[in-house]
Design a protein around this motif. Structure first.
Motif, PDB file in Angstrom:
ATOM      1  N   ALA A  68       0.838  -1.201   0.000  1.00 49.68           N
ATOM      2  CA  ALA A  68       0.000   0.000   0.000  1.00 49.68           C
ATOM      3  C   ALA A  68       0.875   1.254   0.000  1.00 49.68           C
ATOM      4  N   LYS A  69       1.926   1.244   0.779  1.00 51.91           N
ATOM      5  CA  LYS A  69       2.836   2.396   0.803  1.00 51.91           C
ATOM      6  C   LYS A  69       3.526   2.568  -0.546  1.00 51.91           C
ATOM      7  N   ALA A  70       3.876   1.470  -1.196  1.00 50.43           N
ATOM      8  CA  ALA A  70       4.504   1.548  -2.517  1.00 50.43           C
ATOM      9  C   ALA A  70       3.548   2.145  -3.547  1.00 50.43           C
ATOM     10  N   LEU A  71       2.256   1.991  -3.302  1.00 51.49           N
ATOM     11  CA  LEU A  71       1.248   2.575  -4.191  1.00 51.49           C
ATOM     12  C   LEU A  71       0.980   4.043  -3.852  1.00 51.49           C
ATOM     13  N   GLY A  72       1.662   4.541  -2.815  1.00 54.06           N
ATOM     14  CA  GLY A  72       1.544   5.959  -2.468  1.00 54.06           C
ATOM     15  C   GLY A  72       0.638   6.269  -1.298  1.00 54.06           C
ATOM     16  N   TYR A  73       0.159   5.261  -0.582  1.00 52.45           N
ATOM     17  CA  TYR A  73      -0.715   5.488   0.559  1.00 52.45           C
ATOM     18  C   TYR A  73       0.127   5.724   1.811  1.00 52.45           C
ATOM     19  N   THR A  74      -0.339   6.624   2.651  1.00 51.72           N
ATOM     20  CA  THR A  74       0.369   6.929   3.896  1.00 51.72           C
ATOM     21  C   THR A  74      -0.077   5.968   4.992  1.00 51.72           C
ATOM     22  N   SER A  75       0.687   5.959   6.073  1.00 47.07           N
ATOM     23  CA  SER A  75       0.308   5.136   7.225  1.00 47.07           C
ATOM     24  C   SER A  75      -1.064   5.545   7.743  1.00 47.07           C
ATOM     25  N   ALA A  76      -1.344   6.839   7.746  1.00 39.30           N
ATOM     26  CA  ALA A  76      -2.652   7.330   8.219  1.00 39.30           C
ATOM     27  C   ALA A  76      -3.784   6.834   7.316  1.00 39.30           C
ATOM     28  N   GLU A  77      -3.560   6.817   6.001  1.00 45.22           N
ATOM     29  CA  GLU A  77      -4.586   6.332   5.075  1.00 45.22           C
ATOM     30  C   GLU A  77      -4.812   4.829   5.248  1.00 45.22           C
ATOM     31  N   ILE A  78      -3.740   4.100   5.474  1.00 47.99           N
ATOM     32  CA  ILE A  78      -3.842   2.654   5.683  1.00 47.99           C
ATOM     33  C   ILE A  78      -4.603   2.369   6.978  1.00 47.99           C
ATOM     34  N   GLU A  79      -4.260   3.109   8.020  1.00 49.99           N
ATOM     35  CA  GLU A  79      -4.938   2.925   9.307  1.00 49.99           C
ATOM     36  C   GLU A  79      -6.410   3.303   9.210  1.00 49.99           C
ATOM     37  N   ALA A  80      -6.715   4.359   8.498  1.00 57.21           N
ATOM     38  CA  ALA A  80      -8.110   4.769   8.328  1.00 57.21           C
ATOM     39  C   ALA A  80      -8.902   3.677   7.618  1.00 57.21           C
ATOM     40  N   TYR A  81      -8.295   3.043   6.640  1.00 58.20           N
ATOM     41  CA  TYR A  81      -8.943   1.949   5.909  1.00 58.20           C
ATOM     42  C   TYR A  81      -9.173   0.749   6.820  1.00 58.20           C
ATOM     43  N   THR A  82      -8.157   0.336   7.556  1.00 58.55           N
ATOM     44  CA  THR A  82      -8.298  -0.858   8.391  1.00 58.55           C
ATOM     45  C   THR A  82      -9.170  -0.618   9.616  1.00 58.55           C
ATOM     46  N   ASP A  83      -9.316   0.642  10.029  1.00 54.96           N
ATOM     47  CA  ASP A  83     -10.166   0.977  11.181  1.00 54.96           C
ATOM     48  C   ASP A  83     -11.585   1.356  10.782  1.00 54.96           C
ATOM     49  N   SER A  84     -11.852   1.488   9.499  1.00 53.42           N
ATOM     50  CA  SER A  84     -13.149   1.949   9.020  1.00 53.42           C
ATOM     51  C   SER A  84     -14.265   0.958   9.358  1.00 53.42           C
ATOM     52  N   GLU A  85     -15.237   1.426  10.122  1.00 56.47           N
ATOM     53  CA  GLU A  85     -16.381   0.570  10.472  1.00 56.47           C
ATOM     54  C   GLU A  85     -17.180   0.193   9.223  1.00 56.47           C
ATOM     55  N   ALA A  86     -17.277   1.108   8.274  1.00 54.65           N
ATOM     56  CA  ALA A  86     -18.002   0.816   7.027  1.00 54.65           C
ATOM     57  C   ALA A  86     -17.307  -0.299   6.247  1.00 54.65           C
ATOM     58  N   ASP A  87     -15.980  -0.253   6.176  1.00 49.91           N
ATOM     59  CA  ASP A  87     -15.253  -1.309   5.468  1.00 49.91           C
ATOM     60  C   ASP A  87     -15.312  -2.632   6.225  1.00 49.91           C
ATOM     61  N   LYS A  88     -15.274  -2.569   7.547  1.00 42.83           N
ATOM     62  CA  LYS A  88     -15.404  -3.797   8.339  1.00 42.83           C
ATOM     63  C   LYS A  88     -16.763  -4.440   8.090  1.00 42.83           C
ATOM     64  N   ALA A  89     -17.806  -3.641   8.072  1.00 45.32           N
ATOM     65  CA  ALA A  89     -19.160  -4.161   7.813  1.00 45.32           C
ATOM     66  C   ALA A  89     -19.247  -4.733   6.395  1.00 45.32           C
ATOM     67  N   ARG A  90     -18.652  -4.034   5.439  1.00 46.40           N
ATOM     68  CA  ARG A  90     -18.657  -4.511   4.047  1.00 46.40           C
ATOM     69  C   ARG A  90     -17.945  -5.856   3.937  1.00 46.40           C
ATOM     70  N   LEU A  91     -16.794  -5.984   4.590  1.00 41.36           N
ATOM     71  CA  LEU A  91     -16.042  -7.236   4.532  1.00 41.36           C
ATOM     72  C   LEU A  91     -16.751  -8.361   5.279  1.00 41.36           C
ATOM     73  N   ARG A  92     -17.449  -8.039   6.378  1.00 43.64           N
ATOM     74  CA  ARG A  92     -18.228  -9.070   7.088  1.00 43.64           C
ATOM     75  C   ARG A  92     -19.354  -9.600   6.207  1.00 43.64           C
ATOM     76  N   ALA A  93     -20.029  -8.703   5.504  1.00 43.76           N
ATOM     77  CA  ALA A  93     -21.109  -9.120   4.599  1.00 43.76           C
ATOM     78  C   ALA A  93     -20.541  -9.949   3.446  1.00 43.76           C
ATOM     79  N   LYS A  94     -19.405  -9.539   2.934  1.00 40.68           N
ATOM     80  CA  LYS A  94     -18.754 -10.282   1.846  1.00 40.68           C
ATOM     81  C   LYS A  94     -18.326 -11.669   2.345  1.00 40.68           C
ATOM     82  N   ALA A  95     -17.848 -11.741   3.586  1.00 42.48           N
ATOM     83  CA  ALA A  95     -17.436 -13.024   4.171  1.00 42.48           C
ATOM     84  C   ALA A  95     -18.634 -13.951   4.351  1.00 42.48           C
ATOM     85  N   ALA A  96     -19.753 -13.403   4.798  1.00 45.76           N
ATOM     86  CA  ALA A  96     -20.950 -14.226   4.969  1.00 45.76           C
ATOM     87  C   ALA A  96     -21.380 -14.828   3.641  1.00 45.76           C
ATOM     88  N   ALA A  97     -21.359 -14.030   2.587  1.00 50.03           N
ATOM     89  CA  ALA A  97     -21.716 -14.525   1.257  1.00 50.03           C
ATOM     90  C   ALA A  97     -20.691 -15.548   0.766  1.00 50.03           C
TER      91      ALA A  97
END
Length: 133
Positions: A68-97
């Motif tokens: 992700a950093k090689a693609l130009g993302y900062t540590s803050a952007e990576i953390e925001a993605y991994t901490d995002s409740e919306a993304d967690k919910a999206r991945l949980r729904a994807k996992a259930a399917a």
């Protein structure tokens, strides 16, 4: 000065808009890899005879962060993605399917075990993060 301007224009450094980065959840290589990590985690949590390959999982997470950093993302952007409740919910729904499509009965630990053993046997990315006890 004119030569520098011509060089900049020919290389495309002048006069072109800067491309905006996609949100990390739209970068398939990162999002899919994080999804597989989550699937492996669910299997190890729900199957009493399968555990995580902890060192491999840590290495895997660090590799994803480096990519992700090689693609130009900062540590803050990576953390925001991994901490995002919306993304967690999206991945949980994807996992259930995903589990449903794979025939995993999420109320039955042995179903997770059968899936996990099959992934280990196939040496899939998910299976590489797991080990039978």
């Amino acid at each position: 000065m004119r030569k520098i301007l011509i060089i900049l224009l020919s290389v495309g450094l002048l006069g072109t808009p800067v491309a905006a980065k996609q949100p990390l959840n739209k970068v398939a290589a990162i999002d899919d890899a994080l999804f597989d990590l989550g699937i492996a985690d669910r299997v190890r949590k729900n199957c009493p005879t399968i555990s995580a390959r902890v060192f491999r999982a840590i290495t895997y997470v660090r590799k994803l962060e480096s990519e992700a950093k090689a693609l130009g993302y900062t540590s803050a952007e990576i953390e925001a993605y991994t901490d995002s409740e919306a993304d967690k919910a999206r991945l949980r729904a994807k996992a259930a399917a995903f589990f449903k499509a794979k025939g995993v009965d999420t109320s039955d630990p042995q179903s997770y075990c059968a899936f996990g053993r099959a992934e280990i046997q196939k040496s899939s990315r998910i299976g590489s993060l797991l080990k039978a006890k």
